[in-house]
Design a protein around this motif. Structure first.
Motif, mmCIF file in Angstrom:
data_model
loop_
_atom_site.group_PDB
_atom_site.id
_atom_site.type_symbol
_atom_site.label_atom_id
_atom_site.label_comp_id
_atom_site.label_asym_id
_atom_site.label_seq_id
_atom_site.Cartn_x
_atom_site.Cartn_y
_atom_site.Cartn_z
ATOM 1 N N ASN A 1 0.851 -1.169 0.000
ATOM 2 C CA ASN A 1 0.000 0.000 0.000
ATOM 3 C C ASN A 1 0.896 1.232 0.000
ATOM 4 O O ASN A 1 2.109 1.125 -0.103
ATOM 5 N N THR B 1 -10.992 3.485 -7.849
ATOM 6 C CA THR B 1 -10.709 2.929 -6.522
ATOM 7 C C THR B 1 -9.467 3.574 -5.910
ATOM 8 O O THR B 1 -9.456 3.938 -4.728
ATOM 9 N N GLY C 1 -10.232 7.116 -4.922
ATOM 10 C CA GLY C 1 -10.984 7.123 -3.665
ATOM 11 C C GLY C 1 -10.079 6.987 -2.453
ATOM 12 O O GLY C 1 -10.282 7.637 -1.423
ATOM 13 N N ALA C 2 -9.051 6.138 -2.557
ATOM 14 C CA ALA C 2 -8.094 5.985 -1.455
ATOM 15 C C ALA C 2 -7.258 7.247 -1.274
ATOM 16 O O ALA C 2 -7.010 7.686 -0.145
ATOM 17 N N ARG D 1 -8.101 10.295 -2.074
ATOM 18 C CA ARG D 1 -8.926 11.406 -1.581
ATOM 19 C C ARG D 1 -8.985 11.459 -0.059
ATOM 20 O O ARG D 1 -9.329 12.490 0.510
ATOM 21 N N LYS D 2 -8.658 10.388 0.604
ATOM 22 C CA LYS D 2 -8.668 10.355 2.072
ATOM 23 C C LYS D 2 -7.382 10.912 2.687
ATOM 24 O O LYS D 2 -7.325 11.120 3.888
ATOM 25 N N PHE D 3 -6.341 11.148 1.869
ATOM 26 C CA PHE D 3 -5.079 11.676 2.389
ATOM 27 C C PHE D 3 -5.270 13.109 2.873
ATOM 28 O O PHE D 3 -5.912 13.916 2.208
ATOM 29 N N LYS D 4 -4.675 13.415 4.049
ATOM 30 C CA LYS D 4 -4.771 14.764 4.620
ATOM 31 C C LYS D 4 -3.381 15.284 4.932
ATOM 32 O O LYS D 4 -2.448 14.520 5.172
ATOM 33 N N TYR E 1 -7.711 18.021 3.142
ATOM 34 C CA TYR E 1 -7.562 16.952 2.161
ATOM 35 C C TYR E 1 -6.577 17.366 1.074
ATOM 36 O O TYR E 1 -6.556 18.526 0.650
ATOM 37 N N THR F 1 -11.214 17.718 -10.339
ATOM 38 C CA THR F 1 -10.393 16.968 -9.400
ATOM 39 C C THR F 1 -8.933 17.236 -9.699
ATOM 40 O O THR F 1 -8.478 17.008 -10.821
#
Length: 152
Positions: A11, A43, A46-47, A49-52, A58, A71
């Motif tokens: 990952n 997919t 989507g993963a 987009r969760k990074f901050k 975000y 985007t």
């Protein structure tokens, strides 16, 4: 075409997953970054987009300057390509680069047209068959770089 390791074996790196995208962004030469585009499947997007960042904001921006839905990652647009692989060990789920410089599509043979007056003659129509062969491939490998899910 070169690659940048993600830092994680299966990952993105657990400590700061956004670092892999920043390394990928800066892994290509400066002239190609100006027209660079991210490419990944839905997919993977989507993963990501969760990074901050450190302030909880975000990393992926989904709103353009005039409030239109665009985007972007690190200020560069994202193209969703459904044929890209999902995030997994030894895959390359993200590509970044200037595809107009790095990838070429060209004609293999010119357009040929065949007139068929017989198959639709009872309907008073003539059928035309067109054929064209195209090909594509990496033209300038330095303009495109892949993110490989690996530690090195």
């Amino acid at each position: 075409m070169g690659y940048t390791p993600s830092g994680g074996a299966s990952n993105f790196a657990a400590s700061n997953p956004a670092d892999a995208l920043i390394d990928l962004f800066h892994g290509i030469k400066t002239p190609y970054r100006a027209n660079g585009v991210w490419m990944m499947n839905s997919t993977t997007l989507g993963a990501i987009r969760k990074f901050k960042d450190g302030q909880g904001r975000y990393l992926v921006n989904i709103q353009g300057l005039d409030n239109t839905p665009v985007t972007t990652i690190l200020g560069r647009p994202v193209v969703e390509a459904p044929d890209m692989p999902d995030v997994g060990a030894n895959t390359t789920p993200v590509i970044f680069g200037d595809f107009s410089q790095g990838y070429r599509i060209f004609d293999r043979t010119s357009l040929s047209i065949l007139r068929d007056p017989y198959s639709q003659a009872t309907n008073g129509m003539t059928r035309f068959h067109g054929r064209r062969r195209v090909a594509g491939g990496v033209g300038k490998a330095e303009a495109i770089r892949k993110l490989k899910i690996a530690t090195s």
